[in-house]
Design an enzyme around this catalytic site. Structure first.
Site, short mmCIF file in Angstrom:
data_model
loop_
_atom_site.label_atom_id
_atom_site.label_comp_id
_atom_site.label_asym_id
_atom_site.label_seq_id
_atom_site.Cartn_x
_atom_site.Cartn_y
_atom_site.Cartn_z
N LYS A 21 3.32 86.14 95.00
CA LYS A 21 4.17 86.26 96.18
C LYS A 21 5.53 86.89 95.83
O LYS A 21 6.00 87.79 96.51
CB LYS A 21 4.36 84.82 96.68
CG LYS A 21 5.00 84.61 97.98
CD LYS A 21 4.70 83.20 98.47
CE LYS A 21 5.50 82.11 97.80
NZ LYS A 21 6.82 81.87 98.39
N ARG A 26 9.03 91.97 96.39
CA ARG A 26 9.82 93.03 95.75
C ARG A 26 9.12 94.38 95.86
O ARG A 26 9.76 95.41 96.04
CB ARG A 26 10.05 92.66 94.29
CG ARG A 26 11.06 91.51 94.15
CD ARG A 26 10.79 90.71 92.93
NE ARG A 26 11.88 89.79 92.61
CZ ARG A 26 11.95 88.53 93.02
NH1 ARG A 26 10.98 88.02 93.77
NH2 ARG A 26 12.97 87.76 92.67
N SER A 175 19.89 82.03 89.55
CA SER A 175 19.04 82.26 90.72
C SER A 175 18.54 83.69 90.72
O SER A 175 19.34 84.64 90.80
CB SER A 175 19.82 81.99 92.01
OG SER A 175 19.11 82.56 93.10
N ASP A 322 9.73 76.58 90.33
CA ASP A 322 8.75 76.30 91.38
C ASP A 322 7.62 75.39 90.89
O ASP A 322 6.82 74.91 91.70
CB ASP A 322 8.18 77.61 91.94
CG ASP A 322 9.22 78.36 92.74
OD1 ASP A 322 10.19 77.72 93.21
OD2 ASP A 322 9.08 79.59 92.90
N LYS A 349 15.45 73.48 98.26
CA LYS A 349 14.26 74.30 98.50
C LYS A 349 13.78 74.04 99.93
O LYS A 349 14.55 73.57 100.76
CB LYS A 349 13.19 73.98 97.44
CG LYS A 349 13.63 74.36 96.02
CD LYS A 349 13.80 75.85 95.87
CE LYS A 349 14.25 76.25 94.49
NZ LYS A 349 14.63 77.68 94.42
C1 S3P Z 1 12.32 83.17 93.75
C2 S3P Z 1 13.30 82.54 93.02
C3 S3P Z 1 13.45 81.09 93.00
C4 S3P Z 1 12.20 80.40 93.49
C5 S3P Z 1 11.67 81.00 94.75
C6 S3P Z 1 11.32 82.44 94.55
C7 S3P Z 1 12.25 84.64 93.71
O1 S3P Z 1 14.52 80.74 93.86
O2 S3P Z 1 12.43 79.03 93.67
O3 S3P Z 1 10.50 80.32 95.17
O4 S3P Z 1 11.20 85.19 94.06
O5 S3P Z 1 13.23 85.25 93.31
P1 S3P Z 1 16.06 80.75 93.34
O6 S3P Z 1 16.43 82.13 93.02
O7 S3P Z 1 16.85 80.22 94.50
O8 S3P Z 1 16.08 79.82 92.17
#
Ligand code: S3P
Length: 445
Positions: A21, A26, A175, A322, A349
């Protein structure tokens, strides 16, 4: 929908997981900006990915879709059009935060709206750096429940600007979503934009931008992007989602006598924290990379072992962010205590995942203490079947179903339709390895 899961005999078999996903979001955004047609295959069923696809279509990018494949006809960085309506991101935080970065560099205004759960998730983390780059963003305050707070929530209005100011951003909070928003905005800046991370996060944005020919380089803890046009690489084959594989990795580790082979799984090292931690717990896991490519992929073989408690610290959290809910299930099945520190991000989350997992595992008899708001200590021991709630969160729902495979008797998890957000095929896969009598879903009116 509810699910009832019985304690299962050993899990056996081979699974192919649905496409990743995070990489899919992206790929869609890069394809919308890139010159040329990008084919994305296989296309995930996850609701979240449909939101990103709809968003680029609403920005005037031609999109074609068959059940398994999507074609995006990118027209370059001047090819997006101001939408005629707000851009609805559903419950997909990645759609909203990454799109905000991309839209910050467009010469028009957009409004990003969200479903009920995403509308309660914090956005200041992207508003501040994108504002520093010269875009103007407005969010919603929650004065009633959060008086005096600077926090902002969706809907977000993004008044884009081109060019944006190139910045060097030291990230306080690890993040990948925030890093990605800044890197996407950096494509429209007046010079090189750098993001410096204290703790590395998943690098899918860096990899996809490189695949689309962006000038992007990593130096130590920093990543720098040059402004400029993207070119489609043509066809992109998405690897299986490691975060979906994680439920089966933990299930096969904990159900005695199990052995599962997971094929075609994304093996990007920035996503594999779960495997490192499970190995430390005594787990038996073998990975084989079959293809490096723009995103590595290969096979994971998991065999059951008795696990022991370990400590998981803040520097490990981004690599397992995750997978923490299902890792808590492994902790509840291990001998001794597992200590999680610096896991406060779980509280923002889709739901407060510390609360939802602690409540659910306690229902099943786990002994858990919370020594600090961002810490959890779980004493392993026998679990017994009970009724537990998903709290509307897909990863909580799937993690508690995995716990049900180990618990004595029957476990019912209530409110599991939310798995469609990331992994609509989850219960079919679970039935394939645990047997139909073990896993029964019931639709409620
Ligand atoms: C993600 C980054 C994470 C993750 C989210 C997907 C991503 O979040 O928990 O499910 O695809 O960049 P954070 O960047 O807030 O940690």
């Amino acid at each position: 929908m509810d699910v009832t899961v019985q304690r299962t005999p050993p899990l056996r078999g081979t699974l192919s997981l649905p496409p990743d996903k995070a990489i899919c979001h992206r790929a869609v955004l890069a394809a919308a900006l890139g010159i040329g047609t990008t084919e994305i295959h296989p296309w995930p069923l996850a609701d979240d990915c449909q939101r990103t696809l709809q968003l680029v279509a609403d920005l005037g990018v031609p999109v074609k879709k068959s059940p398994q494949t999507v074609w995006i006809d990118g027209r370059g960085d001047a090819g997006l059009r101001a939408p005629t309506q707000e851009l609805f991101c559903g419950e997909s935080g990645t759609t909203l935060r990454l799109a905000a970065g991309l839209l910050a560099g467009q010469p028009f205004t957009t409004r990003l709206s969200a479903g009920p759960s995403l509308s309660r998730r914090p956005m200041r983390r992207i508003v501040d750096p994108l504002s520093e780059m010269g875009a103007r963003l407005e969010g919603r305050r929650m004065a009633a429940s959060d008086p005096g707070s600077r926090e902002l929530y969706p809907p977000l209005t993004v008044h884009g600007r081109r060019p944006l100011r190139a910045v060097r951003c030291e990230m306080e909070l690890p993040s990948a979503q925030v890093k990605s928003a800044i890197l996407l905005a950096g494509l429209f800046a007046d010079g090189a934009t750098s993001v410096v991370e204290r703790v590395p996060t998943r690098d899918h944005t860096e990899r996809i931008l490189r695949a689309f020919g962006a000038g992007i380089r990593r130096e130590g803890r920093g990543v720098t992007i040059e402004p400029g046009a993207l070119r489609s690489p043509g066809a992109l084959v998405l690897p299986g989602d490691f975060s979906s594989a994680a439920f089966f990795v933990v299930a096969a580790s904990c159900v005695p006598g199990s052995r599962l082979v997971l094929e075609g799984v994304g093996l990007n090292p920035t996503r594999l924290g779960l495997l490192e931690i499970l190995k430390r717990m005594g787990g038996c896991l073998t990975t084989t990379v079959s293809e490096e490519g723009w995103e590595p992929r290969g096979t994971v073989v998991v065999e059951a072992r008795s696990l022991r408690g370990v400590s998981v610290g803040p520097s490990e959290v981004p690599g397992v962010i995750d997978e923490l809910p299902v890792l808590m299930v492994a902790a509840a099945c291990a001998t001794g205590t597992t200590r999680f520190h610096g896991v406060g991000e779980l509280r923002v989350k889709e739901t407060d995942r510390i609360r939802s997992m602690v409540n659910g595992l306690r229902q099943l008899g786990a002994r858990i203490v919370l020594p600090a708001p961002d810490a959890v200590e779980i004493d392993g021991g026998p679990l017994r079947g009970a009724v537990a709630e998903s709290a509307g969160d897909h990863r909580t729902a799937m993690s508690l179903a995995v716990a049900g495979l180990v618990a004595e008797g029957a476990t019912t998890v209530r409110g599991v339709a939310c798995v469609a957000k990331s992994f609509p095929e989850f219960f079919d896969h679970l039935r394939a390895v645990a047997g139909s009598p073990t896993v029964k879903t019931v639709d409620n009116p």
